[in-house]
Scaffold this motif. Structure first.
Motif, short mmCIF file in Angstrom:
data_model
loop_
_atom_site.label_atom_id
_atom_site.label_comp_id
_atom_site.label_asym_id
_atom_site.label_seq_id
_atom_site.Cartn_x
_atom_site.Cartn_y
_atom_site.Cartn_z
N GLU A 188 0.82 -1.20 0.00
CA GLU A 188 0.00 0.00 0.00
C GLU A 188 0.87 1.26 0.00
O GLU A 188 0.56 2.24 -0.69
N THR A 229 0.89 3.83 -3.05
CA THR A 229 0.49 5.20 -2.76
C THR A 229 1.49 6.21 -3.34
O THR A 229 1.10 7.24 -3.89
N PHE A 256 -5.87 3.22 -3.66
CA PHE A 256 -5.26 1.91 -3.51
C PHE A 256 -6.35 0.87 -3.56
O PHE A 256 -7.36 0.96 -2.85
N PRO A 306 -6.76 -3.07 -3.01
CA PRO A 306 -6.14 -4.34 -2.61
C PRO A 306 -6.46 -5.45 -3.60
O PRO A 306 -7.47 -5.41 -4.31
N LYS A 320 -6.51 8.10 -1.51
CA LYS A 320 -5.26 8.65 -1.03
C LYS A 320 -5.18 10.12 -1.42
O LYS A 320 -5.35 10.47 -2.59
#
Length: 336
Positions: free
Chosen positions: A78, A82, A278, A280, A290
């Motif tokens: 992550e 980012t 982000f 997953p 973000k």
């Protein structure tokens, strides 16, 4: 209703669209960022700006080195995403949170008859540096100092006050750089102020005070034209040969030459933080927004211990060792 990654990027946000930070690069060893084979006398020239001919480091090279360092430091997926974006398998899902501009020349070390060498710059470079610093939020009086030193048409070399170590002894106020003499040298308090500001950003720790004094005594501002001459002629050129593994002697392909920015070259650029998301693996409904400060936050922590990075090619021969430092206005965080 769930939000996919593209929706997240286009959804209105009340915060800033991007933030900017200044970064400085100091070459610890010679630096080669090449452009393939050249057509002139140098086989492997360094990358240069098309308009000015000044050497530079492309922003993509800087970003690639920082991403490699992030993965080496075992940052989480992550955090890496980012700051630098996903890998190729998920490249369509989001963009990186950082935009890194080219590292442009700030000061070039040039051999001096007195003081060993000088860090030289010119008005054009200082105007551009002041513009980048202003975008990064610097608004104090030192920016006016850089703008004043960057006024177009300055024709006299300028050095710091009585602390200068570059002037010829007993021969008047003259600089002797490489094989070129410069008369009419002006001792300018603005050079002292600009040199002190840069030295503090490059060597911020108390134990670095001797390095700061060394830099300030050797910082000089040349007119644009002679500075451009040095950017074309004062870079380091090394002759190399390939060794034949069978014979242990020089291979039949013959020698070649490489052009490098010398050790102690200083460069500058901007890091821009922007919004991203982000996603997953396998969980598109768990998209995480973000903000523009998140990517720079990852970068700050990545550079907190002032790592020695390797930038450009020829690293197996010791080239490309650099320090990269984030510089932010007072009141904002900066890497120590």
């Amino acid at each position: 209703m769930s939000m996919n990654s593209r929706d997240a990027l286009t959804t209105p946000d009340t915060g800033p669209r991007q933030v900017a930070m200044l970064y400085l690069v100091r070459a610890i060893s010679p630096l080669h960022v090449g452009v393939g084979e050249g057509l002139g006398t140098i086989n492997l020239p360094t990358a240069r700006e098309s308009l000015t001919g000044y050497p530079l480091v492309p922003g993509s090279s800087v970003k690639g080195v920082l991403r490699d360092h992030a993965e080496y430091r075992n940052l989480t997926k992550e955090e890496v995403w980012t700051a630098f974006g996903p890998d190729q398998t998920q490249a369509a899902d989001a963009r990186g949170g950082l935009v890194i501009t080219d590292a442009n020349l700030l000061a070039l070390p040039v051999r001096s008859l007195y003081g060993t060498f000088a860090w030289v710059t010119c008005p054009f470079i200082l105007r551009r540096f002041a513009a980048d610093a202003a975008e990064a939020g610097f608004d104090d009086g030192v920016l006016e100092t850089f703008r004043d030193l960057g006024r177009d048409g300055q024709q006299n070399p300028r050095v710091t006050d009585e602390a200068c170590r570059l002037l010829a002894k007993g021969e008047g106020e003259r600089l002797l750089l490489e094989d070129r003499p410069f008369g009419g040298v002006v001792r300018d308090p603005g050079v002292r102020a600009a040199g002190a500001w840069l030295a503090q950003k490059l060597w911020p720790n108390d134990e670095d005070r001797d390095l700061r004094a060394f830099f300030q005594a050797r910082f000089a501002v040349l007119p644009d034209d002679p500075f451009g001459f040095f950017t074309r002629t004062a870079l380091e050129v090394r002759q190399r040969v390939r060794i034949d593994r069978q014979t242990g002697t020089a291979a039949a392909s013959g020698p070649w030459s490489e052009e490098l920015m010398p050790a102690e070259t200083l460069l500058h650029g901007l890091v821009l933080g922007r919004r991203t998301v982000f996603v997953p693996d396998g969980t598109p409904n768990d998209t995480r927004r973000k903000g523009p400060e998140d990517g720079p936050g990852v970068l700050r922590s990545l550079l907190a211990d002032r790592p020695l990075l390797r930038l450009g090619g020829k690293s197996s021969g010791g080239s490309g060792r650099v320090h990269l430092r984030l510089v932010e206005p007072n009141g904002k965080r900066s890497a120590p």
